[in-house]
Design a protein around this motif. Structure first.
Motif, PDB file in Angstrom:
ATOM      1  N   UNK A 256     -11.420 -50.483 -50.434  1.00 26.71           N
ATOM      2  CA  UNK A 256     -10.777 -49.423 -51.250  1.00 26.71           C
ATOM      3  C   UNK A 256     -12.581 -49.225 -51.851  1.00 26.71           C
ATOM      4  N   UNK A 257     -13.583 -49.894 -51.675  1.00 27.26           N
ATOM      5  CA  UNK A 257     -14.128 -50.671 -52.001  1.00 27.26           C
ATOM      6  C   UNK A 257     -15.794 -49.849 -50.907  1.00 27.26           C
ATOM      7  N   UNK A 258     -15.388 -49.019 -49.319  1.00 29.53           N
ATOM      8  CA  UNK A 258     -15.957 -48.536 -48.218  1.00 29.53           C
ATOM      9  C   UNK A 258     -16.703 -47.375 -49.029  1.00 29.53           C
ATOM     10  N   UNK A 259     -17.988 -46.970 -49.475  1.00 32.02           N
ATOM     11  CA  UNK A 259     -18.222 -45.559 -49.593  1.00 32.02           C
ATOM     12  C   UNK A 259     -18.323 -45.092 -48.674  1.00 32.02           C
ATOM     13  N   UNK A 260     -17.564 -43.917 -48.188  1.00 30.00           N
ATOM     14  CA  UNK A 260     -18.022 -42.329 -47.023  1.00 30.00           C
ATOM     15  C   UNK A 260     -19.102 -42.211 -47.057  1.00 30.00           C
ATOM     16  N   UNK A 261     -18.757 -42.220 -45.514  1.00 33.68           N
ATOM     17  CA  UNK A 261     -20.560 -41.525 -44.634  1.00 33.68           C
ATOM     18  C   UNK A 261     -20.679 -40.010 -44.809  1.00 33.68           C
ATOM     19  N   UNK A 262     -21.426 -39.958 -44.849  1.00 26.84           N
ATOM     20  CA  UNK A 262     -22.329 -38.485 -44.799  1.00 26.84           C
ATOM     21  C   UNK A 262     -21.833 -37.604 -43.571  1.00 26.84           C
ATOM     22  N   UNK A 263     -20.734 -36.738 -43.710  1.00 21.08           N
ATOM     23  CA  UNK A 263     -20.432 -36.793 -42.190  1.00 21.08           C
ATOM     24  C   UNK A 263     -21.594 -35.947 -41.513  1.00 21.08           C
ATOM     25  N   UNK A 264     -22.402 -36.113 -40.357  1.00 20.45           N
ATOM     26  CA  UNK A 264     -23.715 -35.795 -39.504  1.00 20.45           C
ATOM     27  C   UNK A 264     -22.960 -35.583 -38.207  1.00 20.45           C
ATOM     28  N   UNK A 265     -23.156 -34.483 -37.424  1.00 18.92           N
ATOM     29  CA  UNK A 265     -23.423 -33.971 -36.731  1.00 18.92           C
ATOM     30  C   UNK A 265     -23.934 -33.336 -35.612  1.00 18.92           C
ATOM     31  N   UNK A 266     -25.238 -33.757 -37.095  1.00 17.83           N
ATOM     32  CA  UNK A 266     -26.812 -32.698 -36.254  1.00 17.83           C
ATOM     33  C   UNK A 266     -26.970 -33.849 -34.457  1.00 17.83           C
ATOM     34  N   UNK A 267     -27.363 -32.816 -34.294  1.00 15.38           N
ATOM     35  CA  UNK A 267     -28.297 -32.857 -33.036  1.00 15.38           C
ATOM     36  C   UNK A 267     -29.482 -32.505 -33.115  1.00 15.38           C
ATOM     37  N   UNK A 268     -30.633 -33.208 -32.231  1.00 14.87           N
ATOM     38  CA  UNK A 268     -31.902 -33.062 -32.303  1.00 14.87           C
ATOM     39  C   UNK A 268     -32.452 -32.878 -30.752  1.00 14.87           C
ATOM     40  N   UNK A 269     -33.374 -31.836 -30.626  1.00 15.07           N
ATOM     41  CA  UNK A 269     -34.624 -31.152 -29.456  1.00 15.07           C
ATOM     42  C   UNK A 269     -34.958 -30.190 -29.321  1.00 15.07           C
TER      43      UNK A 269
END
Ligand SMILES: [Zn+2]
Length: 351
Positions: A256-269
């Motif tokens: 209950x104390x684990x912060x949610x991640x920022x959803x990251x679908x980024x691709x680079x190039x």
């Protein structure tokens, strides 16, 4: 209590006494006998109680937008959709993303927009992201944007040239007022924070931010996080970096104390999407150069209406140059990726 736990407790208490001795100036190799001072002030960590740990989370690259820029990128009065609540109350990740483009014309796509909207747009990247984009963003506290780096942001409806606002966020620690009182530290103090585990290390220069609206949580970027094997919810501790103590195993917060991640679908190039190139057009036009679709760049200078057309060669175009080779000229732009690939395929490049 088992024997191992007993030994651990004894070692811990000895180390604590030892560290107090170090702080108070007993002889320690490599340490000055003076208490550590920052800007003439006694370093706060002296008063820190080390038995309370704080959750750490990773700030994946993201942008904060002002209303005006969201209007350009997503359309007038566009209302973004909340995808996920973040750990700090009232902060969230939107479903919407933008493409961030740097001067090398490399792009990082699908960079998350975080809410709520702010008075000034701000792009937060890690060093690795900056390297991909070819920019040199300074380490800054959030909101201190004067003289920071520029970039181009692209959305589905348009593009924005951000003259400043790209930063690498400083390491910082959000503290509730209660925890700040507990640790005896205050807003804008700087502390050292230690991460345990096989890649354990102590982060220095961690800015403390105290607010009654905060829940206690440390924020570091992906490079710092990866360096120390931190994941969202890894527990960290405020220490005095002048203390020398063994580094224990890594620990993680209760679920209950684990912060949610920022959803990251980024691709680079390299940019190959014609829509992105088209959106680049509107921004580049203001600066004198124009990118258009079908891999052609037009540039119009300010002197009269002279207009030249430039050809952009990307990896996708290389087949057409198998026989002829690529003749470089001022009207040909060969992307860095295409250049590498051309050399790998034995396609001649000449000027
Ligand atoms: Zn933060």
């Amino acid at each position: 209590m088992d024997t191992e736990k007993l030994i651990q407790d004894v070692v811990k208490s000895v180390m604590q006494k030892l560290s107090v001795g170090i702080i108070q100036g007993s002889q320690t190799p490599g340490n000055t006998s003076e208490p550590v001072k920052v800007d003439g002030k006694l370093k706060v960590a002296q008063t820190v109680a080390s038995d309370k740990k704080i959750v750490c989370s990773i700030s994946v690259k993201h942008v904060h937008l002002c209303r005006e820029h969201l209007d350009v990128l997503y359309g007038k009065d566009y209302e973004p959709t909340i995808l996920k609540e973040l750990y700090q109350p009232g902060n969230y990740a939107y479903k919407e993303t933008v493409t961030v483009v740097g001067p090398k014309l490399n792009a990082i796509q699908n960079v998350r927009i975080l809410g709520p909207l702010r008075s000034k747009s701000q792009v937060e990247l890690a060093k690795t992201d900056c390297i991909i984009l070819g920019i040199d963003a300074p380490v800054r506290p959030s909101g201190k944007l004067e003289g920071t780096t520029s970039c181009v942001l692209i959305g589905p409806k348009g593009a924005v040239y951000l003259s400043e606002g790209v930063i690498r966020a400083n390491r910082h620690l959000h503290l509730s007022q209660e925890d700040a009182d507990y640790f005896g530290i205050k807003d804008n103090d700087e502390v050292d924070v230690r991460v345990t585990g096989p890649k354990g290390l102590t982060f220095n220069n961690v800015q403390v931010r105290v607010s009654k609206d905060f829940v206690s949580e440390m924020h570091i970027d992906t490079d710092d996080g990866n360096a120390a094997d931190v994941v969202n919810g890894t527990l960290v501790e405020i220490v005095n970096a002048s203390c020398i103590a063994p580094i224990g195993p890594s620990t993680i917060a209760d679920s209950n104390r684990i912060p949610p991640n920022i959803p990251d679908n980024s691709i680079s190039g390299e940019i190959t999407d014609p829509n992105i190139l088209r959106n680049m057009n509107s921004v580049m036009a203001q600066a004198g150069g124009v990118l258009t679709t079908s891999n052609t760049i037009s540039s119009s200078n300010n002197i009269g209406s002279a207009r030249t057309t430039k050809t952009v060669i990307t990896v996708a175009d290389l087949d057409s140059y198998k026989v002829s080779g690529i003749k470089l000229s001022t009207n040909v732009i060969l992307s860095p990726l295409a250049k590498d690939e051309a050399l790998a395929r034995g396609i001649k490049i000449f000027s």
